[in-house]
Design a protein around this motif. Sequence first.
Motif: not given
Length: 257
Positions: A144-148, A213-215, A241-252, A254-255
């Motif tokens: 699924n394509v979710a979002s931050v 600036g937030r990334t 791996v199942t039930g996980q969301t992998l954030y592809v966000d440049g580290g946003m 964790i900021y």
Amino acid sequence: MYLPSFQLKGKTALVTGAGRGIGRALAIGLAEAGADVVLLSRTQSDLDAVAAEIAEATGRKAYAIAADAGTREGVTEAVDRAVREAGRLDILVNNAGMNIRTPALEVTDEEWDAIVQTNLKSAFLMSQTVGRHMKEHGGGRIVNVASVAGHMALRTGVVYGSTKAALIQMTKILALEWAKYGILVNAIGPWYFPTPLTEKLLADESFVAEVTGRTPLKRVGRLEELVGPVVFLSSDAASYVTGQTLYVDGGMTIYGF
């Protein structure tokens, strides 16, 4: 010895919202990894262009099916046709999405229904329908394509954020229910990438400055940077791996502030 597990040869993937933006990039990337691809969206001309691009660039089969993934009738018809033409479905990528950036006090019923139907209901209907097929054929992968915006409170609109949060939770619940069928369900959570949905926003230099600036990586993403995570979650490399969301966000996400 491990690298072949990332290959998708012999697999067939169905990608919703595949006519442009993230969906187009993911469909091409899955084909480059060896999968045949079923392309689904509402606009046949967009799908035909992507199908031709996949065939020319990768030699993989691409099936262009125009359908409304927000209705049960549209989903049933599209999946039935996909199975008839492609033979089987091993991977489902729920990418179709939309947003209307309306302040919460001004959101209309029509806006709420439209965003929920596209971002959440369509993902469930597709997962349910394809999931039945996967169960009968020994398993599969759903991404699924979710979002931050489903993880953090952002000024993307209350309806959009709510649907993405629900999509992340739906990912966990489907993963829990369907693990016994060999169906692995995961999600990715993108930050800002250049797409038709973000085109106007990313044309505003002050907005881009706020985003970067937030990334921690100090830039917006490139569409090809979403391909690897989806190929991974679709492949045997992610078989535990199942039930996980992998954030592809440049580290946003964790900021710290």
